[in-house]
Design an enzyme around this catalytic site. Structure first.
Site, short mmCIF file in Angstrom:
data_model
loop_
_atom_site.label_atom_id
_atom_site.label_comp_id
_atom_site.label_asym_id
_atom_site.label_seq_id
_atom_site.Cartn_x
_atom_site.Cartn_y
_atom_site.Cartn_z
N ASN A 180 0.87 -1.18 0.00
CA ASN A 180 0.00 0.00 0.00
C ASN A 180 0.91 1.23 0.00
O ASN A 180 1.50 1.58 1.02
CB ASN A 180 -0.88 -0.02 1.25
CG ASN A 180 -1.88 1.13 1.26
OD1 ASN A 180 -1.84 2.02 0.40
ND2 ASN A 180 -2.78 1.12 2.24
N ARG A 226 -2.48 -1.95 -3.55
CA ARG A 226 -3.80 -1.38 -3.27
C ARG A 226 -3.92 -0.08 -4.07
O ARG A 226 -3.03 0.77 -4.03
CB ARG A 226 -3.90 -1.05 -1.78
CG ARG A 226 -5.18 -0.32 -1.47
CD ARG A 226 -5.03 0.57 -0.28
NE ARG A 226 -6.29 1.24 -0.03
CZ ARG A 226 -6.39 2.34 0.69
NH1 ARG A 226 -5.33 2.89 1.22
NH2 ARG A 226 -7.56 2.89 0.88
N HIS A 268 -17.53 -1.22 8.11
CA HIS A 268 -16.08 -1.02 8.27
C HIS A 268 -15.90 0.31 8.99
O HIS A 268 -16.01 1.38 8.40
CB HIS A 268 -15.42 -0.99 6.88
CG HIS A 268 -13.95 -0.73 6.91
ND1 HIS A 268 -13.01 -1.65 6.53
CD2 HIS A 268 -13.25 0.37 7.28
CE1 HIS A 268 -11.80 -1.15 6.68
NE2 HIS A 268 -11.92 0.09 7.12
N ASP A 299 -9.02 10.07 17.49
CA ASP A 299 -8.79 8.67 17.88
C ASP A 299 -9.86 8.26 18.88
O ASP A 299 -10.00 8.85 19.95
CB ASP A 299 -7.39 8.51 18.50
CG ASP A 299 -7.01 7.04 18.64
OD1 ASP A 299 -7.76 6.29 19.29
OD2 ASP A 299 -5.98 6.66 18.09
N ARG A 355 -10.13 5.93 20.95
CA ARG A 355 -9.72 5.55 22.31
C ARG A 355 -9.72 6.77 23.24
O ARG A 355 -10.17 6.71 24.38
CB ARG A 355 -8.34 4.89 22.29
CG ARG A 355 -8.41 3.46 21.81
CD ARG A 355 -7.07 2.94 21.44
NE ARG A 355 -6.60 3.57 20.20
CZ ARG A 355 -5.70 3.03 19.39
NH1 ARG A 355 -5.16 1.89 19.70
NH2 ARG A 355 -5.34 3.63 18.29
N GLY A 379 -10.65 -0.97 12.87
CA GLY A 379 -10.18 -0.56 14.20
C GLY A 379 -11.27 -0.36 15.24
O GLY A 379 -11.21 -0.95 16.33
N GLU A 433 -13.93 -3.58 15.34
CA GLU A 433 -13.39 -4.80 15.96
C GLU A 433 -13.11 -4.63 17.45
O GLU A 433 -13.08 -5.60 18.20
CB GLU A 433 -12.06 -5.19 15.28
CG GLU A 433 -12.26 -5.69 13.87
CD GLU A 433 -10.94 -5.75 13.09
OE1 GLU A 433 -9.87 -5.96 13.69
OE2 GLU A 433 -10.99 -5.59 11.86
P1 ADP Z 1 -7.73 3.33 9.26
O1 ADP Z 1 -7.24 2.05 8.61
O2 ADP Z 1 -8.95 3.91 8.64
O3 ADP Z 1 -6.65 4.33 9.51
P2 ADP Z 1 -8.24 1.62 11.56
O4 ADP Z 1 -9.13 0.60 10.98
O5 ADP Z 1 -6.86 1.22 11.92
O6 ADP Z 1 -8.22 2.94 10.70
O7 ADP Z 1 -8.96 2.18 12.88
C1 ADP Z 1 -8.43 3.19 13.64
C2 ADP Z 1 -9.41 3.55 14.74
O8 ADP Z 1 -9.66 2.39 15.54
C3 ADP Z 1 -8.94 4.65 15.65
O9 ADP Z 1 -9.94 5.61 15.85
C4 ADP Z 1 -8.69 3.92 16.95
O10 ADP Z 1 -8.93 4.71 18.05
C5 ADP Z 1 -9.70 2.80 16.88
N1 ADP Z 1 -9.31 1.74 17.81
C6 ADP Z 1 -8.26 0.90 17.72
N2 ADP Z 1 -8.18 0.11 18.82
C7 ADP Z 1 -9.22 0.47 19.62
C8 ADP Z 1 -9.70 0.04 20.91
N3 ADP Z 1 -9.09 -0.93 21.57
N4 ADP Z 1 -10.80 0.66 21.41
C9 ADP Z 1 -11.42 1.64 20.73
N5 ADP Z 1 -11.02 2.08 19.54
C10 ADP Z 1 -9.93 1.52 18.99
#
Ligand code: ADP
Length: 393
Positions: free
Chosen positions: A7, A88, A202, A277, A279, A325, A328
């Site tokens: 990617n 990708r 997603h 984010d 979290r 993220g 899941e």
């Molecule tokens: P992208 O590929 O679009 O950059 P991801 O699929 O990696 O994004 O997702 C990133 C998001 O997932 C972020 O907002 C992050 O805070 C959230 N995330 C990852 N782990 C956790 C968790 N344990 N609890 C809550 N949110 C999470």
């Protein structure tokens, strides 16, 4: 057969090397800050993570470093052990409905689509060219984010705008995250041993929802660009476009600058004032921060709106799948969404929801009219599968 899944971004290059057809991940990593003063790369191998700083002026430099690392780590003995590279590609528009081998013609098409995805497609082409230069005759494959959505009907993908704008300028819905939604579709249909009616959510930094029937996309929430649809980490999703000229005048900025703000300074970040984010937002939400309460209420409502719409479109969905993220890993978001879906018979088991982090499983109760699952997505393996299939012939 060793297949590299790639990617390439404007200043980054992510890779995963697979042993195919076993789908075993051999090594993965990221090159960041390519073309900037000092670059960083990380390589994950055998449970260890190596992080190094160096100067990488171009993507080709990154590819050269990657290949010499693979040799010095004894992962390969010579470059020709890599038999295929899958890239990708964000925008394939209506020209590609599946992955294809790279040819001059294909590169020309991707180049012609640069105006529809200026940052992404340009970087992808640089990635393809860099591997071509370093690995000479290696077979390369392109896997499009948009391809899975090419099965949408006109009534789904057209905007109610003058027809010639779609025909002449390509202004229509394309949809993105297609490789992830296709993974979910194939995974769930394989697991269920039937073609189910699925709503694939997603939800990551970027987020989109897809209505799937017979393993095909019926509709999806992103649009002409990945800005449309849901509220996201920093993107606003669907809004009334009349705010564009109004705000351009008020803020004295161009439409392009404003769209940049819609992409980078909106969404969860803007409403919570805390972070993009999830979290960080959740930490504050749990402390009762009212802007985070509002942010997550809006965030989950937008997801609910699309799920409700697609439930109708599918004539009754059988499965809702959370992935990426947030999907899941966030019982909070999944809980907020599913609580609002009680009216359509969704019921989740609180304990199962709390326990489900980054792994596959069901979180709905036996009474739930629509079953709810969490499925870790894997776009890299989809790229490797398509590449292997095209390269082995
Ligand atoms: P992208 O590929 O679009 O950059 P991801 O699929 O990696 O994004 O997702 C990133 C998001 O997932 C972020 O907002 C992050 O805070 C959230 N995330 C990852 N782990 C956790 C968790 N344990 N609890 C809550 N949110 C999470």
């Amino acid at each position: 057969m060793k297949i590299l899944s790639v990617n390439a971004g404007s200043s980054s290059l992510k890779f995963t090397l697979f042993e195919m057809p076993d789908e075993k991940v051999i090594v993965s990593g990221t090159f960041e800050k390519i073309g900037l003063e000092s670059s960083i790369y990380t390589i994950k191998y055998n449970g260890e993570k190596i992080k190094k700083e160096c100067v990488l002026n171009t993507h080709k430099d990154a590819v050269n470093v990657l290949m010499s690392e693979l040799i010095s780590m004894n992962i390969i003995k010579s470059y020709d052990e890599i038999e295929g590279i899958g890239h990708r590609i964000v925008q394939g528009a209506d020209r590609f409905d599946k992955s294809v081998l790279v040819t001059d013609e294909v590169c020309k098409d991707i180049e012609e689509l640069i105006p529809l995805a200026p940052l992404h497609n340009k970087a992808h082409l640089i990635g393809i060219e860099s591997f071509k230069e370093v690995l000479n005759d290696v077979k390369q494959v392109v896997v499009f984010d948009t391809a899975f959505h090419q099965t949408m009907k006109e009534s789904e993908y057209l905007y109610p705008l003058p027809m010639e704008w779609a025909n002449k300028y390509g202004v229509r819905k394309y949809g993105f995250h297609g490789t992830s939604h296709r993974f979910i579709s194939e995974f769930m249909n394989g697991y269920l041993k039937k073609d189910a009616k699925i709503i694939s959510c997603h939800i990551g930094n970027g987020a989109s929802i897809c209505a799937i029937e017979d393993g095909k996309c019926k509709d999806t929430s992103m649009g002409f660009t990945p800005l449309a649809g849901l509220m996201m980490g920093t993107r606003c999703g669907d809004i009334d476009v009349s705010v564009v000229p109004y705000l351009c005048e008020k803020l004295n900025i161009s439409a392009e600058q404003l769209v940049n703000k819609f992409n980078k300074e909106s969404g969860l970040l803007a409403i919570t004032g805390v972070s993009s984010d999830l979290r960080d937002v959740e930490d504050e939400y749990l402390k009762g921060n009212q802007r985070c309460v509002l942010g997550l209420d809006m965030y989950s409502k937008k997801i609910v709106n699309y799920i409700s719409m697609y439930n109708t479109l599918l004539g009754g969905a059988e499965y809702i799948v959370f992935t990426a993220g947030v999907g899941e890993n966030s019982p909070i978001v999944r809980g907020l969404v599913c609580d609002k879906l009680k009216a359509i018979g969704v019921e989740i088991d609180k304990d199962l929801n709390e326990e489900m982090f980054g792994k596959f499983g069901e979180i709905s109760t036996s009474n739930s009219k629509i079953k709810v699952f969490v499925v870790p997505t894997d776009e890299e393996v989809m790229i490797a599968r398509d590449t292997f299939d095209l390269v082995k012939e």
